[in-house]
Design an enzyme around this catalytic site. Structure first.
Site, short mmCIF file in Angstrom:
data_model
loop_
_atom_site.label_atom_id
_atom_site.label_comp_id
_atom_site.label_asym_id
_atom_site.label_seq_id
_atom_site.Cartn_x
_atom_site.Cartn_y
_atom_site.Cartn_z
N THR A 154 0.85 -1.19 0.00
CA THR A 154 0.00 0.00 0.00
C THR A 154 0.88 1.23 0.00
O THR A 154 2.03 1.19 0.46
CB THR A 154 -0.93 0.04 1.23
OG1 THR A 154 -1.79 1.17 1.13
CG2 THR A 154 -0.15 0.15 2.53
N ASN A 164 -0.60 3.94 1.32
CA ASN A 164 -1.39 4.71 2.27
C ASN A 164 -0.72 4.67 3.66
O ASN A 164 -0.72 3.65 4.34
CB ASN A 164 -2.80 4.09 2.29
CG ASN A 164 -3.76 4.83 3.18
OD1 ASN A 164 -3.37 5.33 4.23
ND2 ASN A 164 -5.02 4.87 2.78
N HIS A 211 -1.54 6.04 6.41
CA HIS A 211 -2.50 5.84 7.50
C HIS A 211 -2.70 4.35 7.75
O HIS A 211 -2.68 3.87 8.89
CB HIS A 211 -3.81 6.52 7.10
CG HIS A 211 -4.97 6.15 7.94
ND1 HIS A 211 -5.28 6.77 9.11
CD2 HIS A 211 -5.91 5.18 7.78
CE1 HIS A 211 -6.35 6.22 9.64
NE2 HIS A 211 -6.75 5.25 8.85
N ASP A 248 -7.96 -4.89 0.29
CA ASP A 248 -8.93 -4.15 -0.50
C ASP A 248 -10.22 -4.10 0.31
O ASP A 248 -10.58 -5.09 0.97
CB ASP A 248 -9.16 -4.81 -1.86
CG ASP A 248 -9.64 -3.80 -2.88
OD1 ASP A 248 -9.22 -2.63 -2.83
OD2 ASP A 248 -10.46 -4.16 -3.75
N GLY A 275 -13.41 8.65 3.65
CA GLY A 275 -14.34 7.87 2.82
C GLY A 275 -15.78 8.02 3.28
O GLY A 275 -16.29 9.14 3.47
N TYR A 276 -16.43 6.89 3.51
CA TYR A 276 -17.86 6.88 3.86
C TYR A 276 -18.10 6.98 5.38
O TYR A 276 -19.23 6.79 5.83
CB TYR A 276 -18.50 5.59 3.34
CG TYR A 276 -18.46 5.45 1.83
CD1 TYR A 276 -19.49 5.95 1.03
CD2 TYR A 276 -17.40 4.82 1.19
CE1 TYR A 276 -19.46 5.83 -0.35
CE2 TYR A 276 -17.36 4.69 -0.20
CZ TYR A 276 -18.39 5.19 -0.96
OH TYR A 276 -18.36 5.07 -2.33
N LYS A 323 -12.70 3.47 16.33
CA LYS A 323 -12.81 2.87 14.99
C LYS A 323 -11.73 1.80 14.77
O LYS A 323 -12.02 0.71 14.30
CB LYS A 323 -12.70 3.96 13.91
CG LYS A 323 -12.87 3.38 12.52
CD LYS A 323 -12.69 4.36 11.40
CE LYS A 323 -12.62 3.60 10.09
NZ LYS A 323 -12.17 4.39 8.96
P1 IMP Z 1 -9.38 0.70 -0.05
O1 IMP Z 1 -9.48 -0.54 -0.83
O2 IMP Z 1 -9.04 0.44 1.39
O3 IMP Z 1 -8.50 1.74 -0.66
O4 IMP Z 1 -10.83 1.32 0.01
C1 IMP Z 1 -11.59 1.64 -1.13
C2 IMP Z 1 -12.60 2.72 -0.80
O5 IMP Z 1 -13.51 2.24 0.20
C3 IMP Z 1 -12.01 3.98 -0.21
O6 IMP Z 1 -11.66 4.91 -1.19
C4 IMP Z 1 -13.15 4.52 0.62
O7 IMP Z 1 -14.06 5.20 -0.20
C5 IMP Z 1 -13.81 3.26 1.12
N1 IMP Z 1 -13.30 2.88 2.45
C6 IMP Z 1 -12.35 1.94 2.73
N2 IMP Z 1 -12.15 1.84 4.05
C7 IMP Z 1 -12.98 2.76 4.61
C8 IMP Z 1 -13.21 3.13 5.97
O8 IMP Z 1 -12.60 2.62 6.93
N3 IMP Z 1 -14.13 4.09 6.15
C9 IMP Z 1 -14.82 4.68 5.15
N4 IMP Z 1 -14.63 4.38 3.87
C10 IMP Z 1 -13.72 3.41 3.61
#
Ligand code: IMP
Length: 196
Positions: free
Chosen positions: A9, A11, A13, A70, A151-152, A173
């Site tokens: 990753t 990211n 965070h 993911d 995100g959400y 969280k």
């Molecule tokens: P990723 O695969 O972890 O990058 O997540 C894909 C998408 O899901 C992100 O861009 C967010 O929109 C949403 N997402 C993932 N994890 C979270 C979370 O912990 N809280 C809120 N939205 C999330």
């Protein structure tokens, strides 16, 4: 011998969250640590597929034991959308506010507002591949609340709570989240392997 694992990753965070949960069980290396600056494709149509794509890329190109994650938001009334398309739900700009607006629009007049975040981790150690899952159930509220998280988070209230993830703050969280659950399973698996 201490297990080194590359986390596929960029990211920061997520990296620090994983390091905190991993504790002394294993050492988490970043893509930067192994000199990987590739734009790793995420073109699968499932969370499992994308996590595996990312982990296999690192294993095949750099030869390191590694894992990738993911995550998707799965909304029951929307047949589990946005799911694997959560980041781009409202378009390629990956705009979190636009994504939330679209979810709230799609759920107008819906009585079933149940949803879950699901994280899949693909782990590759030696030749072996493992898939691990973390889920948190909850509901989508009608208006965004709270300034934390990403995100959400402002529209998701985890089951058993009245506040959104964005209101609950990182400490709560990160103890109960989908990602935390998946990472705890990863830690258990590594701990069990090291006891053998
Ligand atoms: P990723 O695969 O972890 O990058 O997540 C894909 C998408 O899901 C992100 O861009 C967010 O929109 C949403 N997402 C993932 N994890 C979270 C979370 O912990 N809280 C809120 N939205 C999330």
């Amino acid at each position: 011998m201490e297990q080194n694992l590359v986390f596929a990753t960029n990211n920061e965070h997520k990296l620090s969250e994983v390091r905190e949960i991993a504790g002394d069980s294993f050492r988490v290396l970043s893509l930067k640590d192994i000199g990987c600056f590739d734009d790793i494709p995420e073109t699968a149509d499932t969370l499992e597929g994308n996590a595996l794509l990312k982990a296999r890329h690192v294993k095949q190109k750099y030869g390191c034991d590694c894992f990738a994650d993911d995550t998707g938001l799965e909304i029951s009334a929307l047949h589990n959308a946005p799911g694997v398309y959560s980041a781009r739900y409202a378009g390629e700009a990956k705009d979190a506010k636009a994504n939330m607006r679209k979810v709230l629009y799609e759920l107008q007049n819906q009585t079933d507002r149940s949803a879950r975040f699901r994280t899949v981790i693909a782990l590759i150690i030696g030749e072996k591949e493992y898939l691990l899952e973390g889920i948190i159930e909850g509901t989508i509220i009608e208006e965004a609340r709270g300034g934390g998280g990403f995100g959400y988070d402002p529209i998701f209230v985890p089951r058993g709570y009245t506040n959104t993830f964005a209101e609950l703050g990182a400490d709560v969280k990160n103890t109960i989240s989908h990602r935390a659950e998946a990472i705890k399973k990863l830690k258990q698996l590594i701990d069990a392997k090291q006891e053998i």
